[in-house]
Design a protein around this motif. Structure first.
Motif, PDB file in Angstrom:
ATOM      1  N   VAL A 134      -7.630  -2.592   2.719  1.00 35.49           N
ATOM      2  CA  VAL A 134      -7.831  -3.068   1.343  1.00 35.49           C
ATOM      3  C   VAL A 134      -8.069  -1.910   0.373  1.00 35.49           C
ATOM      4  CG1 VAL A 134      -9.276  -4.476  -0.164  1.00 35.49           C
ATOM      5  CG2 VAL A 134      -8.691  -5.302   2.125  1.00 35.49           C
ATOM      6  N   THR A 135      -8.938  -0.957   0.755  1.00 39.45           N
ATOM      7  CA  THR A 135      -9.242   0.167  -0.139  1.00 39.45           C
ATOM      8  C   THR A 135      -8.006   1.011  -0.463  1.00 39.45           C
ATOM      9  OG1 THR A 135     -11.521   0.249   0.659  1.00 39.45           O
ATOM     10  CG2 THR A 135     -10.700   2.195  -0.468  1.00 39.45           C
TER      11      THR A 135
ATOM     12  N   ILE B 112      -5.953   0.508  -9.242  1.00 36.17           N
ATOM     13  CA  ILE B 112      -7.134   0.935  -9.995  1.00 36.17           C
ATOM     14  C   ILE B 112      -6.816   2.141 -10.875  1.00 36.17           C
ATOM     15  CG2 ILE B 112      -9.471   1.897  -9.798  1.00 36.17           C
ATOM     16  CD1 ILE B 112      -9.729   0.259  -7.181  1.00 36.17           C
TER      17      ILE B 112
ATOM     18  N   MET C 281      -5.805  -0.941  -2.910  1.00 37.85           N
ATOM     19  CA  MET C 281      -6.331  -1.114  -4.258  1.00 37.85           C
ATOM     20  C   MET C 281      -6.267   0.162  -5.094  1.00 37.85           C
ATOM     21  SD  MET C 281      -7.072  -4.246  -4.595  1.00 37.85           S
ATOM     22  CE  MET C 281      -7.969  -4.136  -6.147  1.00 37.85           C
TER      23      MET C 281
ATOM     24  N   THR D  24       0.828  -1.214   0.000  1.00 39.54           N
ATOM     25  CA  THR D  24       0.000   0.000   0.000  1.00 39.54           C
ATOM     26  C   THR D  24       0.857   1.257   0.000  1.00 39.54           C
ATOM     27  OG1 THR D  24      -1.715  -1.171   1.237  1.00 39.54           O
ATOM     28  CG2 THR D  24      -1.842   1.231   1.205  1.00 39.54           C
TER      29      THR D  24
END
Length: 279
Positions: A248-249, A256, A252, A5
């Motif tokens: 997680v967000t 994305i 991602m 991340t």
């Protein structure tokens, strides 16, 4: 997961800052979102890693409230920035001839600073109200970090005013930005449908599609956290929902935005080639 991340979002920031073609309002807001994502995951995961490695789950009163405040700041910062990015796309697509005039550097910085200021004020409000409560010593938080909702449930004093404040702020800073996003995208869709060529429609929707996926992840996991805490007493289910929201967000988001964006992929390749050439 934490390193992925941080590294992913850091690469987004470095790519935007190093490539002059990405010095636009859209990527300026994206780099600020990446910075906010690094901060929000850094308020929770490092402490959890230390606890696992040392087999200790202790946290001081001050540290707990500091963690809670920082999480609120960067959580709402994400919310504000996603709304600002929707407004940026609305101006770019619906008012292209006036885009550079409207989205000037002064307004961009103002929107980011305003987002940060609102987030800080919300955190100060929640923290100051929580500090007025009385807590019993040696409490155990059934969660992997100090979240406002779990802290309020451990209070020995009445939390009616705190709960009203939580729902009022969440409603105001949840519904109003979401309404702005929905309005922006209804106008965007209306404008895009008027474009005659399929290639033009695809190019216009390329970044908007990424943004919509991130918005869906953010609000979907956010509502999941809210529903899990409101409808179940299971700390495990609540923790799983919070992991989706806090870990997680942010992880991602770089994938994305980069995998669906040719300009970002090109900038990342240039950045990686520069880094590797130094060794």
């Amino acid at each position: 997961m934490y390193l992925v991340t941080v590294l992913g979002n850091l690469l987004i920031i470095l790519a935007v800052s190093s490539d002059s073609q990405l010095h636009t309002p859209m990527y300026f807001f994206l780099s600020n979102l990446s910075l906010s994502d690094i901060c929000i995951i850094s308020t929770t995961v490092p402490k959890m890693i230390v606890d696992i490695s040392t087999h200790s789950r202790d946290i001081s009163y001050v540290s707990c409230f500091t963690q809670m405040s920082l999480f609120i700041i960067f959580g709402y910062m994400d919310d504000m920035l996603l709304t600002v990015m929707a407004y940026d796309r609305f101006v770019a697509i619906c008012h292209p001839l006036r885009y550079n005039v409207i989205m000037n550097s002064k307004l961009c910085w103002l929107l980011v600073m305003l987002s940060f200021l609102i987030s800080v004020l919300v955190a100060v409000l929640h923290t100051s109200m929580a500090l007025r409560l009385s807590f019993c010593p040696n409490l155990e938080i059934p969660h992997f970090f100090c979240e406002l909702d779990h802290i309020l449930k451990l209070a020995c004093s009445d939390i009616l005013i705190n709960n009203i404040l939580v729902y009022w702020v969440a409603g105001l800073l949840g519904i109003v930005p979401l309404s702005g996003i929905i309005f922006s995208y209804t106008q965007i869709v209306s404008s895009v449908l008027k474009i005659p060529s399929a290639a033009g429609k695809y190019k216009t929707f390329s970044f908007c599609g990424s943004h919509l996926i991130v918005i869906s992840l953010y609000y979907g996991t956010g509502f999941g956290v809210y529903l899990s805490s409101a409808t179940t007493n299971s700390s495990r289910k609540s923790a799983v929902a919070s992991v989706m929201y806090t870990v997680v967000t942010p992880m991602m988001n770089p994938f994305i935005y980069s995998l669906r964006n040719k300009d970002m992929l090109s900038a990342l390749r240039k950045l990686i080639s520069r880094i590797t050439s130094l060794h």
